[in-house]
Design a protein around this motif. Structure first.
Motif, PDB file in Angstrom:
ATOM      1  N   GLY A   1       0.893  -1.201   0.216  1.00 50.03           N
ATOM      2  CA  GLY A   1      -0.032   0.063  -0.161  1.00 50.03           C
ATOM      3  C   GLY A   1       0.769   1.416  -0.028  1.00 50.03           C
ATOM      4  O   GLY A   1       1.998   1.021  -0.058  1.00 50.03           O
ATOM      5  N   ARG A   2       0.001   2.411  -0.209  1.00 48.65           N
ATOM      6  CA  ARG A   2       0.697   3.658  -0.104  1.00 48.65           C
ATOM      7  C   ARG A   2       0.489   4.346   1.168  1.00 48.65           C
ATOM      8  O   ARG A   2      -0.425   4.187   1.966  1.00 48.65           O
ATOM      9  N   SER A   3       1.506   4.960   1.790  1.00 45.94           N
ATOM     10  CA  SER A   3       1.462   5.552   3.175  1.00 45.94           C
ATOM     11  C   SER A   3       2.073   7.052   3.075  1.00 45.94           C
ATOM     12  O   SER A   3       3.316   7.345   2.222  1.00 45.94           O
ATOM     13  N   VAL A   4       1.656   8.113   3.688  1.00 46.32           N
ATOM     14  CA  VAL A   4       2.064   9.423   3.641  1.00 46.32           C
ATOM     15  C   VAL A   4       2.200   9.729   5.218  1.00 46.32           C
ATOM     16  O   VAL A   4       1.266   9.696   5.880  1.00 46.32           O
ATOM     17  N   PRO A   5       3.377  10.396   5.416  1.00 49.03           N
ATOM     18  CA  PRO A   5       3.735  10.732   6.948  1.00 49.03           C
ATOM     19  C   PRO A   5       2.759  11.934   7.301  1.00 49.03           C
ATOM     20  O   PRO A   5       2.547  12.754   6.170  1.00 49.03           O
ATOM     21  N   VAL A   6       2.266  12.014   8.388  1.00 51.38           N
ATOM     22  CA  VAL A   6       1.272  13.165   8.648  1.00 51.38           C
ATOM     23  C   VAL A   6       2.065  13.992   9.854  1.00 51.38           C
ATOM     24  O   VAL A   6       2.632  13.509  10.868  1.00 51.38           O
TER      25      VAL A   6
ATOM     26  N   GLY B   1      -1.505  17.726  10.431  1.00 52.08           N
ATOM     27  CA  GLY B   1      -1.813  18.328   8.893  1.00 52.08           C
ATOM     28  C   GLY B   1      -2.214  17.216   8.163  1.00 52.08           C
ATOM     29  O   GLY B   1      -1.757  16.773   7.065  1.00 52.08           O
ATOM     30  N   ALA B   2      -3.462  16.700   8.418  1.00 50.18           N
ATOM     31  CA  ALA B   2      -4.018  15.286   8.154  1.00 50.18           C
ATOM     32  C   ALA B   2      -4.588  15.599   6.568  1.00 50.18           C
ATOM     33  O   ALA B   2      -4.336  15.007   5.684  1.00 50.18           O
ATOM     34  N   ALA B   3      -5.089  16.991   6.372  1.00 49.23           N
ATOM     35  CA  ALA B   3      -5.669  17.513   5.187  1.00 49.23           C
ATOM     36  C   ALA B   3      -4.471  17.499   4.100  1.00 49.23           C
ATOM     37  O   ALA B   3      -4.603  16.932   2.891  1.00 49.23           O
TER      38      ALA B   3
ATOM     39  N   ALA C   1      -1.587  15.714   4.173  1.00 48.88           N
ATOM     40  CA  ALA C   1      -1.131  14.553   3.847  1.00 48.88           C
ATOM     41  C   ALA C   1      -1.967  13.685   3.074  1.00 48.88           C
ATOM     42  O   ALA C   1      -1.669  12.980   2.183  1.00 48.88           O
ATOM     43  N   TYR C   2      -3.355  14.185   3.303  1.00 52.11           N
ATOM     44  CA  TYR C   2      -4.402  13.323   2.224  1.00 52.11           C
ATOM     45  C   TYR C   2      -4.375  13.752   1.050  1.00 52.11           C
ATOM     46  O   TYR C   2      -4.251  13.181  -0.103  1.00 52.11           O
ATOM     47  N   SER C   3      -4.133  15.078   0.477  1.00 48.73           N
ATOM     48  CA  SER C   3      -3.822  15.771  -0.561  1.00 48.73           C
ATOM     49  C   SER C   3      -2.547  15.297  -1.211  1.00 48.73           C
ATOM     50  O   SER C   3      -2.489  14.695  -2.510  1.00 48.73           O
ATOM     51  N   ARG C   4      -1.504  15.088  -0.486  1.00 47.75           N
ATOM     52  CA  ARG C   4      -0.331  14.596  -0.969  1.00 47.75           C
ATOM     53  C   ARG C   4      -0.475  13.179  -1.522  1.00 47.75           C
ATOM     54  O   ARG C   4      -0.244  12.616  -2.553  1.00 47.75           O
ATOM     55  N   LEU C   5      -1.248  12.334  -0.546  1.00 40.43           N
ATOM     56  CA  LEU C   5      -1.669  10.890  -1.213  1.00 40.43           C
ATOM     57  C   LEU C   5      -2.343  10.682  -2.196  1.00 40.43           C
ATOM     58  O   LEU C   5      -2.129  10.014  -3.309  1.00 40.43           O
ATOM     59  N   ASN C   6      -3.402  11.704  -2.382  1.00 41.54           N
ATOM     60  CA  ASN C   6      -4.268  11.842  -3.575  1.00 41.54           C
ATOM     61  C   ASN C   6      -3.239  12.107  -5.031  1.00 41.54           C
ATOM     62  O   ASN C   6      -3.410  11.309  -6.006  1.00 41.54           O
ATOM     63  N   ARG C   7      -2.509  13.163  -4.638  1.00 40.55           N
ATOM     64  CA  ARG C   7      -1.581  13.293  -5.886  1.00 40.55           C
ATOM     65  C   ARG C   7      -0.577  12.070  -6.268  1.00 40.55           C
ATOM     66  O   ARG C   7      -0.522  11.663  -7.582  1.00 40.55           O
ATOM     67  N   ILE C   8      -0.089  11.379  -5.140  1.00 41.84           N
ATOM     68  CA  ILE C   8       0.745  10.129  -5.376  1.00 41.84           C
ATOM     69  C   ILE C   8      -0.280   9.278  -6.137  1.00 41.84           C
ATOM     70  O   ILE C   8       0.184   8.392  -7.292  1.00 41.84           O
ATOM     71  N   LEU C   9      -1.339   8.849  -5.918  1.00 38.64           N
ATOM     72  CA  LEU C   9      -2.129   7.817  -6.222  1.00 38.64           C
ATOM     73  C   LEU C   9      -2.486   8.408  -7.674  1.00 38.64           C
ATOM     74  O   LEU C   9      -2.479   7.480  -8.635  1.00 38.64           O
TER      75      LEU C   9
END
Length: 75
Positions: free
Chosen positions: A1-6, A10-12, A14-22
Motif C-alpha cells: 500500500g501507499r503511506s504518507v507521513p502526517v 496536517g491530515a488534510a 497528507a491526504y492531498s499528497r496521497l491523492n496526488r501520488i495515487l
C-alpha cells in the motif's frame, strides 16, 4: 500500500499528497478498471489508444523543445 507521513496534525495536507501520488501512479484508474471484467477487445483498444496518446505526447514535447532551443539560439 501507499503511506504518507502526517506532520503536526496536517491530515488534510497528507491526504492531498496521497491523492496526488495515487493520481500520478494511476492507481485509481487501475482500481476502477479492475472492478469489472474488461473484454479482450476493449483492452486491446484501450492499450492502443493509450500507446497512441503517449507517442503523440512525446512528439509534441520534442517539437516544443526544438522550438524553445531555436528561440534561445535566435534562429
Amino acid at each position: 500500500g501507499r503511506s504518507v507521513p502526517v506532520f503536526g496534525g496536517g491530515a488534510a495536507r497528507a491526504y492531498s499528497r496521497l491523492n496526488r501520488i495515487l493520481s500520478e501512479n494511476k492507481i485509481r484508474e487501475e482500481v476502477m478498471r479492475r472492478r469489472r471484467h474488461e473484454k479482450p477487445t476493449y483492452k486491446r483498444q484501450r492499450l492502443r489508444r493509450e500507446s497512441h496518446a503517449r507517442r503523440f505526447k512525446d512528439a509534441v514535447r520534442k517539437k516544443v523543445h526544438l522550438v524553445w532551443k531555436m528561440k534561445t539560439l535566435g534562429i
